[in-house]
Scaffold this motif. Structure first.
Motif, PDB file in Angstrom:
ATOM      1  N   LYS A 239     -13.754  -5.563  -0.092  1.00  0.00           N
ATOM      2  CA  LYS A 239     -13.765  -5.564  -1.446  1.00  0.00           C
ATOM      3  C   LYS A 239     -14.354  -3.998  -2.321  1.00  0.00           C
ATOM      4  CE  LYS A 239     -14.571 -10.490  -1.551  1.00  0.00           C
ATOM      5  NZ  LYS A 239     -15.810 -11.444  -2.358  1.00  0.00           N
ATOM      6  N   SER A 240     -14.350  -3.277  -1.856  1.00  0.00           N
ATOM      7  CA  SER A 240     -15.192  -2.202  -2.879  1.00  0.00           C
ATOM      8  C   SER A 240     -14.180  -1.886  -2.798  1.00  0.00           C
ATOM      9  CB  SER A 240     -16.036  -1.786  -2.458  1.00  0.00           C
ATOM     10  OG  SER A 240     -16.420  -1.386  -0.965  1.00  0.00           O
ATOM     11  N   GLU A 241     -13.009  -1.434  -1.614  1.00  0.00           N
ATOM     12  CA  GLU A 241     -12.426  -0.324  -1.772  1.00  0.00           C
ATOM     13  C   GLU A 241     -11.003  -1.073  -2.196  1.00  0.00           C
ATOM     14  OE1 GLU A 241     -10.326   0.817   2.522  1.00  0.00           O
ATOM     15  OE2 GLU A 241     -11.942  -0.575   3.178  1.00  0.00           O
ATOM     16  N   ALA A 242     -10.566   0.731  -2.587  1.00  0.00           N
ATOM     17  CA  ALA A 242      -8.879   0.967  -3.103  1.00  0.00           C
ATOM     18  C   ALA A 242      -7.629  -0.244  -2.443  1.00  0.00           C
ATOM     19  CB  ALA A 242      -8.504   1.670  -3.857  1.00  0.00           C
ATOM     20  N   LYS A 243      -7.239  -0.734  -2.282  1.00  0.00           N
ATOM     21  CA  LYS A 243      -5.800  -1.143  -1.299  1.00  0.00           C
ATOM     22  C   LYS A 243      -5.402  -2.045  -2.036  1.00  0.00           C
ATOM     23  CE  LYS A 243      -9.185  -5.287  -1.443  1.00  0.00           C
ATOM     24  NZ  LYS A 243     -10.467  -5.018  -2.111  1.00  0.00           N
ATOM     25  N   LEU A 244      -3.833  -2.216  -1.032  1.00  0.00           N
ATOM     26  CA  LEU A 244      -2.877  -3.151  -1.406  1.00  0.00           C
ATOM     27  C   LEU A 244      -3.041  -4.876  -1.204  1.00  0.00           C
ATOM     28  CD1 LEU A 244      -0.648  -3.511  -2.365  1.00  0.00           C
ATOM     29  CD2 LEU A 244       0.996  -3.209  -0.391  1.00  0.00           C
ATOM     30  N   LEU A 245      -3.049  -5.701  -1.724  1.00  0.00           N
ATOM     31  CA  LEU A 245      -3.375  -6.842  -1.893  1.00  0.00           C
ATOM     32  C   LEU A 245      -1.246  -7.717  -1.445  1.00  0.00           C
ATOM     33  CD1 LEU A 245      -6.765  -8.430  -3.346  1.00  0.00           C
ATOM     34  CD2 LEU A 245      -6.484  -7.150  -1.706  1.00  0.00           C
ATOM     35  N   LEU A 246      -1.624  -8.288  -0.972  1.00  0.00           N
ATOM     36  CA  LEU A 246       0.449  -9.211   0.045  1.00  0.00           C
ATOM     37  C   LEU A 246       0.171 -10.317   0.128  1.00  0.00           C
ATOM     38  CD1 LEU A 246       2.504  -7.406   1.846  1.00  0.00           C
ATOM     39  CD2 LEU A 246       2.416  -9.385   1.927  1.00  0.00           C
ATOM     40  N   ASN A 261     -10.425  -5.527  -6.636  1.00  0.00           N
ATOM     41  CA  ASN A 261     -11.132  -4.840  -7.353  1.00  0.00           C
ATOM     42  C   ASN A 261     -10.272  -4.603  -8.377  1.00  0.00           C
ATOM     43  OD1 ASN A 261     -10.817  -2.955  -6.629  1.00  0.00           O
ATOM     44  ND2 ASN A 261     -12.076  -2.869  -4.578  1.00  0.00           N
ATOM     45  N   GLU A 262     -10.621  -4.199  -9.630  1.00  0.00           N
ATOM     46  CA  GLU A 262      -9.846  -3.173 -10.847  1.00  0.00           C
ATOM     47  C   GLU A 262      -9.193  -2.135 -10.093  1.00  0.00           C
ATOM     48  OE1 GLU A 262     -13.525  -0.871 -10.451  1.00  0.00           O
ATOM     49  OE2 GLU A 262     -13.078  -3.443 -10.386  1.00  0.00           O
ATOM     50  N   LYS A 263      -9.187  -1.612  -8.344  1.00  0.00           N
ATOM     51  CA  LYS A 263      -8.574  -0.563  -8.767  1.00  0.00           C
ATOM     52  C   LYS A 263      -7.443  -1.059  -7.110  1.00  0.00           C
ATOM     53  CE  LYS A 263     -12.398   0.885  -6.504  1.00  0.00           C
ATOM     54  NZ  LYS A 263     -13.576   1.821  -5.576  1.00  0.00           N
ATOM     55  N   ASP A 264      -7.465  -2.276  -7.036  1.00  0.00           N
ATOM     56  CA  ASP A 264      -5.835  -2.647  -6.449  1.00  0.00           C
ATOM     57  C   ASP A 264      -4.846  -3.219  -6.947  1.00  0.00           C
ATOM     58  OD1 ASP A 264      -7.873  -3.008  -4.239  1.00  0.00           O
ATOM     59  OD2 ASP A 264      -8.482  -4.450  -4.401  1.00  0.00           O
ATOM     60  N   GLU A 265      -3.496  -3.374  -6.415  1.00  0.00           N
ATOM     61  CA  GLU A 265      -2.782  -3.457  -6.687  1.00  0.00           C
ATOM     62  C   GLU A 265      -2.262  -5.030  -5.968  1.00  0.00           C
ATOM     63  OE1 GLU A 265       2.663  -2.192  -8.107  1.00  0.00           O
ATOM     64  OE2 GLU A 265       0.681  -0.506  -6.354  1.00  0.00           O
ATOM     65  N   CYS A 266      -1.668  -5.864  -6.601  1.00  0.00           N
ATOM     66  CA  CYS A 266      -1.149  -7.291  -5.709  1.00  0.00           C
ATOM     67  C   CYS A 266       0.154  -7.542  -5.550  1.00  0.00           C
ATOM     68  CB  CYS A 266      -1.900  -8.575  -6.730  1.00  0.00           C
ATOM     69  SG  CYS A 266      -3.805  -8.632  -6.579  1.00  0.00           S
ATOM     70  N   LEU A 267       0.855  -7.851  -4.349  1.00  0.00           N
ATOM     71  CA  LEU A 267       1.893  -7.683  -4.073  1.00  0.00           C
ATOM     72  C   LEU A 267       2.810  -8.430  -3.664  1.00  0.00           C
ATOM     73  CD1 LEU A 267       4.800  -6.277  -4.102  1.00  0.00           C
ATOM     74  CD2 LEU A 267       4.435  -5.335  -1.979  1.00  0.00           C
ATOM     75  N   THR A 268       2.859  -9.657  -4.816  1.00  0.00           N
ATOM     76  CA  THR A 268       3.855 -11.335  -4.150  1.00  0.00           C
ATOM     77  C   THR A 268       4.980 -11.793  -3.547  1.00  0.00           C
ATOM     78  OG1 THR A 268       1.837 -12.033  -5.317  1.00  0.00           O
ATOM     79  CG2 THR A 268       3.630 -13.331  -4.621  1.00  0.00           C
ATOM     80  N   PHE A 269       5.248 -12.386  -2.996  1.00  0.00           N
ATOM     81  CA  PHE A 269       6.561 -12.710  -1.398  1.00  0.00           C
ATOM     82  C   PHE A 269       6.510 -14.209  -2.054  1.00  0.00           C
ATOM     83  CE2 PHE A 269       6.251  -7.990  -0.154  1.00  0.00           C
ATOM     84  CZ  PHE A 269       6.981  -7.644  -0.303  1.00  0.00           C
ATOM     85  N   PRO A 270       8.295 -14.623  -2.172  1.00  0.00           N
ATOM     86  CA  PRO A 270       8.113 -15.738  -2.039  1.00  0.00           C
ATOM     87  C   PRO A 270       7.287 -16.936  -0.407  1.00  0.00           C
ATOM     88  CG  PRO A 270      10.263 -15.202  -2.412  1.00  0.00           C
ATOM     89  CD  PRO A 270       9.420 -14.096  -2.181  1.00  0.00           C
ATOM     90  N   ASP A 271       7.136 -17.875  -0.410  1.00  0.00           N
ATOM     91  CA  ASP A 271       6.077 -18.919   0.452  1.00  0.00           C
ATOM     92  C   ASP A 271       7.649 -18.378   1.564  1.00  0.00           C
ATOM     93  OD1 ASP A 271       4.756 -19.868   1.704  1.00  0.00           O
ATOM     94  OD2 ASP A 271       4.976 -22.363   1.054  1.00  0.00           O
TER      95      ASP A 271
END
Length: 340
Positions: A239-246, A261-271
């Motif tokens: 949770k505390s480190e920068a990462k990519l959430l997919l 967290n504020e450093k993360d990027e979120c990447l969304t794809f269709p179900d």
């Protein structure tokens, strides 16, 4: 409700009429439903996706598999195979679909099968040398050609079927009256601290018939994310480190909110998305050598799609807010009655 959905309201009325007539014909026995001599438990919803069927099926597997031989039967949504397939060591997410393959990997002591024709799927399972004693039908609430012995209907806390409308104006596959077929209604994805007063309000809102039971669950996340070769990292560290959430699931916001967290990027794809080479390249480019955290359902597809470094998944489970023992007892008593 957006403007297009409002414009399509007449089609929703027509679709609702058609599904109501279909259900009437099955209820009266004019259209044939096949029943079987073993316990068949159907889990599903009235709406399109996002109610938490997978963790509910997994809960039932854990409840029943120590005592009985279990098989799951799913449609295998977006799989590249056809007809009946029984999972084995050669199976992957493309052959079975992501959710059935997840069942197969997590629960090696059960049988996992897919078939769009659930009647044929059950017949095929019962023709195996090792026959299941219980069959769990995944996402089969509207599959009326099979008459299950027990129905569990799921509805999400923030999207109750009582507040919804028929497709394409709303997200309902059939009218709200279809809820009457359920033995149990489970309100999923609730806040952990949902009060007794609010639970009672939902009971009244859903207008359950006499004898139907209702339960409330929330999505519980594990304290660890998992990678290849049994690699594990504590969630508090992730949770505390920068990462990519997919995420390629119907409703990814709770997953993102839990980890980001504020450093993360979120990447969304269709179900149920099948990841292409371009997708994999985009994922690696956006990750920039940081950890990639995804859902368990996405992980089973991604790990077979190609080489992605620093890929981890966060398992979830369905947890009851209260009265879990009552749920367990109701299901187990139904199963026991079938063996008398």
């Amino acid at each position: 409700m957006n403007v297009l959905r409002k414009i399509l309201f007449p089609f929703a009325i027509l679709y609702g009429f058609i599904t109501t007539i279909r259900n009437f014909l099955f209820d009266k026995g004019i259209l044939k439903s096949t029943s079987f001599d073993i316990p068949v438990i159907a889990v599903g919803n009235l709406s399109v996706g996002g109610t938490g069927k997978t963790p509910q099926i997994e809960y039932l597997i854990r409840l029943l598999s120590d005592k009985y031989k279990i098989a799951t039967l799913s449609r295998g949504y977006k799989r590249k195979s056809e007809g009946f397939v029984l999972a084995d060591s050669t199976s992957n997410a493309e052959i079975l679909g992501d959710e059935p393959f997840q069942f197969y990997q997590k629960f090696p002591n059960i049988q996992v099968a897919v078939d769009a024709n659930r009647t044929n799927g059950i017949i095929q399972l019962l023709s195996q040398t090792t026959k299941p004693e219980i069959i769990l039908l995944d996402d089969a609430y509207q599959h009326r050609k099979v008459k299950a012995g027990f129905y569990i209907l799921l509805t999400a806390f923030d999207d109750l079927y009582s507040d919804d409308f028929m497709l394409p104006t709303g997200n309902l596959r059939e009218s709200r009256s279809g809820a009457k077929r359920a033995n149990i209604v489970v309100v999923t994805k609730c806040p952990k601290n949902l009060s007794d007063e609010k639970q009672q309000g939902i009971r009244l809102k859903l207008k359950l018939k006499y004898g139907q039971q209702i339960f409330f669950t929330f999505i519980d996340y594990e304290d660890t994310v998992y990678g290849s070769q049994d690699e594990r990292v504590e969630v508090k560290d992730v949770k505390s480190e920068a990462k990519l959430l997919l995420a390629g699931i119907a409703k990814p916001k709770p997953f993102f909110d839990f980890l980001k967290n504020e450093k993360d990027e979120c990447l969304t794809f269709p179900d149920h998305h099948h990841f292409s080479e371009n997708d994999l390249n985009e994922i690696q480019r956006k990750a920039q050598n940081k950890k990639i955290i995804t859902t368990e359902k996405d992980y089973v597809r991604l790990k077979d799609a190609g080489v992605i470094s620093k890929l981890y998944y966060l398992p979830i489970k369905s947890t009851f807010i209260n009265y879990q023992q009552n749920f367990d007892t109701t299901v187990l008593e139904y199963v026991k009655r079938q063996f008398v």
